[in-house]
Design a protein around this motif. Structure first.
Motif, short mmCIF file in Angstrom:
data_model
loop_
_atom_site.label_atom_id
_atom_site.label_comp_id
_atom_site.label_asym_id
_atom_site.label_seq_id
_atom_site.Cartn_x
_atom_site.Cartn_y
_atom_site.Cartn_z
N UNK A 306 0.83 -1.21 0.00
CA UNK A 306 0.00 0.00 0.00
C UNK A 306 0.86 1.26 0.00
N UNK A 307 2.00 1.20 0.69
CA UNK A 307 2.91 2.34 0.65
C UNK A 307 3.35 2.63 -0.79
N UNK A 308 3.72 1.57 -1.53
CA UNK A 308 4.15 1.75 -2.92
C UNK A 308 3.02 2.33 -3.77
N UNK A 309 1.81 1.83 -3.60
CA UNK A 309 0.68 2.32 -4.38
C UNK A 309 0.45 3.81 -4.13
N UNK A 310 0.57 4.22 -2.88
CA UNK A 310 0.39 5.64 -2.54
C UNK A 310 1.49 6.48 -3.16
N UNK A 311 2.75 6.02 -3.02
CA UNK A 311 3.87 6.80 -3.57
C UNK A 311 3.74 6.98 -5.08
N UNK A 312 3.45 5.90 -5.80
CA UNK A 312 3.34 5.98 -7.26
C UNK A 312 2.15 6.86 -7.68
N UNK A 313 1.03 6.71 -6.98
CA UNK A 313 -0.14 7.50 -7.34
C UNK A 313 0.10 9.00 -7.19
N UNK A 339 9.05 20.51 -3.42
CA UNK A 339 9.00 19.93 -2.08
C UNK A 339 8.24 18.61 -2.10
N UNK A 340 7.07 18.62 -2.73
CA UNK A 340 6.23 17.43 -2.78
C UNK A 340 6.93 16.29 -3.52
N UNK A 341 7.51 16.61 -4.66
CA UNK A 341 8.17 15.57 -5.46
C UNK A 341 9.41 15.05 -4.75
N UNK A 342 10.11 15.94 -4.04
CA UNK A 342 11.28 15.50 -3.30
C UNK A 342 10.95 14.48 -2.24
N UNK A 343 9.85 14.67 -1.53
CA UNK A 343 9.45 13.72 -0.49
C UNK A 343 9.14 12.34 -1.08
N UNK A 344 8.74 12.31 -2.35
CA UNK A 344 8.34 11.06 -2.99
C UNK A 344 9.43 10.46 -3.88
N UNK A 345 10.55 11.14 -4.04
CA UNK A 345 11.54 10.85 -5.08
C UNK A 345 11.96 9.38 -5.12
N UNK A 346 12.57 8.86 -4.07
CA UNK A 346 12.91 7.44 -4.01
C UNK A 346 12.35 6.78 -2.76
N UNK A 347 11.21 7.28 -2.32
CA UNK A 347 10.53 6.65 -1.19
C UNK A 347 10.12 5.22 -1.51
N UNK A 348 10.10 4.87 -2.79
CA UNK A 348 9.70 3.53 -3.21
C UNK A 348 10.73 2.46 -2.86
N UNK A 349 11.97 2.83 -2.60
CA UNK A 349 13.03 1.83 -2.44
C UNK A 349 12.88 0.98 -1.16
#
Length: 426
Positions: A306-313, A339-349
């Protein structure tokens, strides 16, 4: 006589910092050093175009080779670290990055750009890729693995982005050759630190991994290539591997392939100076540290799918909006995007690596993650070249941004299709 493995006493834990944190710190610095040249495509596309007359497509082709080799090297590098040790592989990779960057100072034709920038730097940085972060966190940590993965991942992404203002200002004040020389020197300067402080396993110094009560099982030192391919063969028979690989290919396309490579020239098209655009990407890098470490913390506690789905969305929405924000000045909406994009940049890893470990075990997990990272870089390479073609043919990057946003929605769906049982294990 082999060193005796002991768990630290409560008194020792109060007084001394566990050696695992020092290893993580050295790995952090090393990954930043390797990331330096990975930052250069965005600020060198226009200078190389002006200096040599090469098209955006030609320069983007070298970027594509770099990105694809970066990804394809990663799983073999993880296996080589099992065979020869992290210290040797990481030090050699940094030397290769430094040589590749330095040799560009003497190039005269585009094929040399592909060899130096594409092949040599691609191989070097691939050996220092996120699979290295996975190897460090797996060997040296039992507790706080997600957090450490987030920190080391932030090192790579943030290193790329924080270098950008420095490189852009060097290009503006001097020329692109000075920027390449500085990156070469920085990568080379990290080698002594790696050789001095990095160690392959806690057992090598008579210690236990952080949070461990017994030595972790070691992987047999078999042929690196054979093991990497064998692990791929086993992983490829599972649905989980393909869902993670597909999502991570889109992750690479929407970050390294598109934003890192083409954000600065896209902003330049709208009249924003390259130094200002590079500064925006540096801010992305700063917030990436917060976002990735927070993602590691969340990964230790919540459903990774679910974390990945939220990050990608969320990333997809931001990319679709981005073309409306470009202008010849820095407006508040663009600052909010950064700022928003930075928080999501590689949060998927962190959640992706956690799912790899849960599905394929601690021994094979980092190697599987290396193959998943390979898909990340294939996606990045494809869109780096594709966006360059779009820019040359249509005179605008807008269709590339919209396409990447739509792909992120698909990545969110793929993440939710990962086997639910892994949620309890990750």
């Amino acid at each position: 006589m082999p060193a005796t493995l002991t768990a630290p006493s409560k008194r020792d834990r109060r007084i001394r910092i566990h050696r695992a944190w020092w290893v993580a710190a050295v790995a952090f610095v090393a990954i930043i050093g390797a990331a330096g040249f990975r930052a250069t495509p965005g600020v060198l596309i226009e200078p190389l175009h002006a200096a040599f007359g090469w098209s955006h497509t030609t320069i983007s082709a070298a970027v594509t080779v770099n990105l694809v080799l970066y990804g394809l090297t990663s799983p073999f590098a993880a296996a080589l670290m099992d065979r020869f040790g992290m210290r040797r592989i990481v030090a050699g990779a940094l030397v290769l990055v430094a040589c590749g960057s330095g040799f560009t100072l003497f190039m005269k034709s585009s094929w040399e750009l592909i060899i130096y920038w594409g092949i040599m730097v691609g191989l070097g940085t691939g050996s220092m890729a996120m699979a290295f972060a996975g190897t460090v966190s797996t060997r040296w940590f039992v507790k706080r693995r997600g957090l450490v993965t987030g920190i080391l991942t932030a090192a790579g992404a943030t290193g790329q982005l924080i270098f950008l203002p420095l490189l852009a200002n060097l290009v503006a004040a001097y020329n692109w050759q000075v920027a390449a020389a500085v990156v070469s020197a920085c990568a080379l300067a990290v080698v002594p630190l790696v050789w001095w402080l990095l160690r392959d396993r806690p057992e090598d110094i008579g210690a236990l991994a952080y949070g461990a009560t017994a030595p972790l099982p070691a992987v047999a030192a078999t042929g690196a290539g054979r093991r990497a391919l064998a692990v791929l063969g086993r992983a490829a028979r599972t649905r989980t591997f393909w869902m993670l690989a597909g999502g991570f290919a889109i992750c690479g396309a929407s970050t390294n392939g598109l934003v890192t490579t083409h954000f600065v020239p896209a902003a330049h098209d709208h009249g924003l100076p390259a130094t200002a655009a590079a500064g925006l990407l540096a801010v992305v890098g700063i917030f990436d540290i917060v976002g990735t470490i927070a993602s590691g913390w969340l990964t230790d506690r919540f459903d990774s799918r679910k974390l990945l789905a939220i990050y990608y969305g969320l990333r997809g929405v931001s990319l679709i909006v981005l073309p409306l924000l470009f202008s010849d000045r820095l407006d508040p909406p663009m600052a909010f995007f950064v700022i928003f994009y930075g928080l999501d940049w590689v949060a998927t890893v962190p959640p992706t690596l956690a799912l790899c470990r849960a599905a394929f075990g601690d021994a094979d997990g980092p190697v599987v993650f290396g193959w998943v990272l390979a898909s990340h870089q294939v996606g990045a390479g494809a869109i780096a070249l594709g966006a360059g073609i779009v820019r040359d043919q249509l005179g605008t990057y807008d269709p590339a941004w919209y396409g990447a946003g739509a792909l992120c929605a698909l990545a969110a769906v793929l993440s939710l299709l990962v086997a639910p049982r892994l949620v309890r294990e990750a």
